[in-house]
Design a protein around this motif. Structure first.
Motif, short mmCIF file in Angstrom:
data_model
loop_
_atom_site.label_atom_id
_atom_site.label_comp_id
_atom_site.label_asym_id
_atom_site.label_seq_id
_atom_site.Cartn_x
_atom_site.Cartn_y
_atom_site.Cartn_z
N SER A 139 -0.97 -2.09 -4.16
CA SER A 139 -2.55 -2.06 -4.38
C SER A 139 -2.90 -1.00 -5.62
CB SER A 139 -3.36 -1.49 -3.20
OG SER A 139 -2.97 -0.22 -2.95
N GLY A 140 -1.92 -0.39 -6.26
CA GLY A 140 -2.22 0.38 -7.32
C GLY A 140 -2.33 1.97 -6.96
N GLN A 141 -2.35 2.23 -5.51
CA GLN A 141 -3.10 3.62 -5.07
C GLN A 141 -1.81 4.70 -5.24
OE1 GLN A 141 -5.53 3.61 -1.65
NE2 GLN A 141 -5.26 1.56 -1.63
N ALA A 142 -0.56 4.01 -5.36
CA ALA A 142 0.40 5.13 -5.38
C ALA A 142 1.65 4.54 -6.27
CB ALA A 142 1.03 5.41 -4.21
N GLN A 143 2.25 5.55 -6.98
CA GLN A 143 3.61 5.23 -7.79
C GLN A 143 4.80 5.52 -7.10
OE1 GLN A 143 4.14 3.84 -10.86
NE2 GLN A 143 2.08 3.29 -10.82
#
Length: 341
Positions: free
Chosen positions: A136-140
């Motif tokens: 979801s793009g909330q973490a790498q």
């Protein structure tokens, strides 16, 4: 369109590690402690020894050991983590395991800490949560950790040996990264996950606290064994169909391992060699949420010895009380699989 969207949010396992209790006890000694005939665990379950935590070890120390080794193998500093996702079926203290790991690893304050349940299914639940956060793009970068110390809960006098004698102590850790990050060329790529709950088997195993500090255990070993084999084979079939990967081409099955005898029966039921199931429960016992984790770590370590083009897919399958079930798969990301030894 579904496949294109899925692959645009791919997640890789950059590194893995596992740890077990320092005391490896012959199964005959466990037989005697639980009042069972000597040799019962070995002959009936195929368990040769069990890994028990030493006096100075607990869920946190085992988890921290595995986590630090995985971070080191991934060349990942703790300050790079966006989340710690932890799971344990025996850690019931506050702060939670993920919060304690957060402090132990000296992670930055804006790194999230989350605990998920599921008992023996906990690793798959944690991996799916981490995959969603990254996708979801909330973490790498996310650290997924499992840890259980059964030897202090499932003790002689509290539970029968036919149940308590099966379990050992251990932990596992995985560094997950977005495939779009700088290190995306390393590791295995997570596929999809599938989950469900076969509630008709819920009564086969139930554990409840009693007011006097004891444990009320309902354990129908025969029914649970039949249900486990049947359900695990169905999970593997579902993973095979969903992924389009024939089970015969799979390099490793990282599954729940109630005991070695059931693993051998599962391999036979699935029509594959038992050699593709990393042996965890034979020498360490059932590690609960860390059994699947230790098996996955071993499958990744075995894959790292092979040439890039020869690394075969890995299937995941596990069960939890309820009867919860889940499965998934990993495929080689055409890079070096890091793993500690």
């Amino acid at each position: 369109m579904r496949d294109a969207a899925f692959h645009s949010h791919s997640v890789v396992i950059a590194a893995s590690s596992s740890a077990v209790g320092a005391r490896v006890i012959p199964s005959e000694e466990v037989d005697r402690a639980f009042g069972m005939p000597a040799g019962k665990l070995r002959s009936r379950a195929g368990i040769e020894s069990l890994a028990y935590a030493s006096e100075g070890e607990n869920e946190l120390t085992l988890a921290a050991t595995a986590a630090q080794e995985a971070l080191r193998a991934a060349s990942c500093g703790a300050q790079e983590l966006n989340w710690i996702v932890a799971t344990s079926e025996t850690h019931h203290d506050y702060p939670s395991l993920s919060a304690q790991l957060h402090s132990r690893l000296l992670v930055r304050e804006n790194c999230g800490a989350l605990d998920v349940g599921g008992a023996c299914l906990g690793l798959l639940n944690a991996l799916a949560v981490a995959q969603s956060l990254i996708g979801s793009g909330q973490a790498q970068t996310i650290l997924v950790v499992t840890a259980d110390v059964h030897s202090r809960t499932l003790t002689p006098g509290r539970v029968a040996g036919e149940f308590g004698g099966l379990f050992g102590d251990g932990a596992s850790a995985f560094v997950l990264r977005s495939a779009t990050s700088d290190n995306s060329g390393e590791g295995y790529r997570l596929g999809e996950f599938l989950f469900g709950c076969a509630g008709q088997y819920a009564a086969a195993i139930q554990v409840n606290d009693e007011k006097n500090g004891g444990l009320a255990v309902q354990f129908d070993g025969e029914a649970l064994s039949r249900a486990a084999i049947t359900r695990m084979e169905k999970v593997i079939t579902s993973v095979e169909l969903r992924s389009g990967i024939p089970r015969g081409s799979v390099g490793g099955f990282a599954t729940h391992q109630p005991n070695p005898r059931l693993v051998a029966l599962l391999a036979k039921q699935c029509g594959v060699s038992p050699e593709v199931f990393p042996s965890i429960s034979r020498t360490w016992g059932n590690l609960g949420s860390s059994t699947c984790g230790a098996a996955l770590r071993e499958a990744l370590r075995n894959a790292s010895k092979q040439a890039r083009g020869d690394r075969r897919p890995i299937f995941l399958a596990s069960l939890g009380p309820g009867l919860l079930f889940g499965g998934g798969w990993l495929t080689s990301n055409d890079g070096v699989v890091h793993s500690t030894h």
